[in-house]
Design a protein around this motif. Sequence first.
Motif, mmCIF file in Angstrom:
data_model
loop_
_atom_site.group_PDB
_atom_site.id
_atom_site.type_symbol
_atom_site.label_atom_id
_atom_site.label_comp_id
_atom_site.label_asym_id
_atom_site.label_seq_id
_atom_site.Cartn_x
_atom_site.Cartn_y
_atom_site.Cartn_z
ATOM 1 N N ARG A 86 0.821 -1.208 0.000
ATOM 2 C CA ARG A 86 0.000 0.000 0.000
ATOM 3 C C ARG A 86 0.859 1.263 0.000
ATOM 4 N NH1 ARG A 86 -4.122 -1.960 4.787
ATOM 5 N NH2 ARG A 86 -5.059 -3.708 3.638
ATOM 6 N N VAL A 89 2.280 1.777 -3.613
ATOM 7 C CA VAL A 89 1.238 2.207 -4.555
ATOM 8 C C VAL A 89 0.794 3.636 -4.255
ATOM 9 C CG1 VAL A 89 -1.120 1.779 -5.332
ATOM 10 C CG2 VAL A 89 0.451 -0.136 -5.037
ATOM 11 N N THR A 90 0.666 3.983 -2.981
ATOM 12 C CA THR A 90 0.276 5.343 -2.608
ATOM 13 C C THR A 90 1.309 6.360 -3.069
ATOM 14 O OG1 THR A 90 -0.957 4.565 -0.668
ATOM 15 C CG2 THR A 90 -0.270 6.868 -0.671
ATOM 16 N N SER A 93 1.203 6.889 -6.784
ATOM 17 C CA SER A 93 0.032 7.688 -7.157
ATOM 18 C C SER A 93 0.296 9.169 -6.930
ATOM 19 C CB SER A 93 -1.189 7.236 -6.354
ATOM 20 O OG SER A 93 -1.476 5.865 -6.583
ATOM 21 N N VAL A 94 0.962 9.485 -5.821
ATOM 22 C CA VAL A 94 1.309 10.876 -5.545
ATOM 23 C C VAL A 94 2.277 11.399 -6.603
ATOM 24 C CG1 VAL A 94 2.443 12.430 -3.914
ATOM 25 C CG2 VAL A 94 0.889 10.669 -3.073
ATOM 26 N N ALA A 96 2.620 10.386 -9.667
ATOM 27 C CA ALA A 96 1.884 10.563 -10.925
ATOM 28 C C ALA A 96 1.148 11.892 -10.935
ATOM 29 C CB ALA A 96 0.905 9.411 -11.128
ATOM 30 N N ALA A 97 0.469 12.213 -9.834
ATOM 31 C CA ALA A 97 -0.267 13.475 -9.748
ATOM 32 C C ALA A 97 0.681 14.675 -9.806
ATOM 33 C CB ALA A 97 -1.083 13.513 -8.452
ATOM 34 N N SER A 121 8.187 12.343 -2.286
ATOM 35 C CA SER A 121 7.342 11.181 -2.582
ATOM 36 C C SER A 121 7.990 10.162 -3.515
ATOM 37 C CB SER A 121 6.020 11.650 -3.192
ATOM 38 O OG SER A 121 6.239 12.427 -4.351
ATOM 39 N N VAL A 185 1.229 5.962 -13.340
ATOM 40 C CA VAL A 185 -0.122 5.405 -13.195
ATOM 41 C C VAL A 185 -0.120 3.933 -13.575
ATOM 42 C CG1 VAL A 185 -2.466 5.452 -14.115
ATOM 43 C CG2 VAL A 185 -1.337 7.593 -13.519
ATOM 44 N N ALA A 188 1.736 1.946 -10.915
ATOM 45 C CA ALA A 188 0.943 1.810 -9.684
ATOM 46 C C ALA A 188 -0.120 0.723 -9.836
ATOM 47 C CB ALA A 188 0.296 3.143 -9.326
ATOM 48 N N VAL A 189 -0.778 0.688 -10.981
ATOM 49 C CA VAL A 189 -1.810 -0.330 -11.230
ATOM 50 C C VAL A 189 -1.198 -1.727 -11.251
ATOM 51 C CG1 VAL A 189 -3.461 -1.209 -12.923
ATOM 52 C CG2 VAL A 189 -3.345 1.241 -12.445
ATOM 53 N N HIS A 192 -0.091 -2.702 -7.736
ATOM 54 C CA HIS A 192 -1.267 -2.937 -6.887
ATOM 55 C C HIS A 192 -1.811 -4.346 -7.108
ATOM 56 C CE1 HIS A 192 -4.983 -2.185 -4.716
ATOM 57 N NE2 HIS A 192 -5.656 -2.614 -5.774
#
Length: 403
Positions: A86, A89-90, A93-94, A96-97, A121, A185, A188-189, A192
Amino acid sequence: MAKTASAPRRAEPGAGMSERMVALFAVAGGLAVANIYYAQPLLTAIAAEFGVGSATAALLVTVTTAGYALGLALVVPLADVLNRRRLVVTLLSVVAAVQAASAFAPSVGVLTAISAVLGVSAVVAPLMVAFGATLADDRQRGRVTGTVMSGVLVGVLLARTGGGLIAGVAGTWRAVYLVAAVLMVVLAVVLHRTLPDVPVATRMRYPALLRSVVSIVREEPVLRLRCAYGFLCFAGFSAFWASSAFLLAGEPYRFGEAVIGAFGLLGAIGAYAARVTGRFLDRGWEKATTGTLLVLLLLSWGVLALGGGTWPVALVVGVLLLDLAVQGVQVTNLGTVYALRPEARSRITMAYTGTYFLGGAAGSALSGAAYAAAGWPAVCLVGAALALAAVVLWAVQTMRRTR
């Protein structure tokens, strides 16, 4: 039914890793760490678009690097007390944003602020190395660590080349950040869906977790020794790459930015070859392997100094030897320290990587001053002095243990 089918599998520490999983960890580590280096070949274009000087644009690299150091200290230890899957992956995601936001930054000030968040991050790579060491069984741990670390180092070396190529093809530096966001992204997928859940062995409050890093360093002399090797080796590595662009842009080479960036491919070959050192580690040959690699590191600087840096063949051979030695020592160091306290591998990663990172900063600073004072021969002298210090340290430690 669908939830059951897609639920992540559980795995115990030391359960072992398939070749496919090891390869995934290596690719993930390389793609994750590349985010820190994409901006370096883009600084000129960024400065031109926003109408700022080179010093202002260079703050992007400084701020990102400082954020990464902060992430190493504050985020990486969390993997010892949180669900690793987790957390990874978190963080992806950060990232990517953040990269998507960077692509639409309206000013260099906003881009600099975003870069600070990126640095904090983007510490997934050291998490993947420690995660792989935790999943690997005792017979494959050195090989797994070597393979994953090689993936990370290839990502470091190729990020600059990739960033420059993407910007050149797309015609804008913003495309690099968009591509990076998409890659994160997708990664992360995939992670996950693929990474297993590993039981958390340590229960500790966050302040106590951070304090325990200091205690571990104080109580483990092997960790301190390996941190010293890492500091000296990465300082030499950074000394080369910090000044090589100036050497290659001048006489007799006069290479352009694209060719200078592609020069990193040589380093990638050395990093890939360093995977074999993990196999020697699995056989218990860490002391002899370390000594051999440190001598090879010292030799590489002698080769790089031939002809004052104007002999192309010597430069190519020297780079290959340098990267093979540095990355081999890195693999050996990590494999050795990960055997100390299995329940504290992420905190050990933070201590080791933090020291390693400081060595890189010191080597870059020394290299810049040396090149400005006396050119390439002075840089080679700095690199050779750092390598010699590592060899002497290894010899002293070896003699102490044989008495």
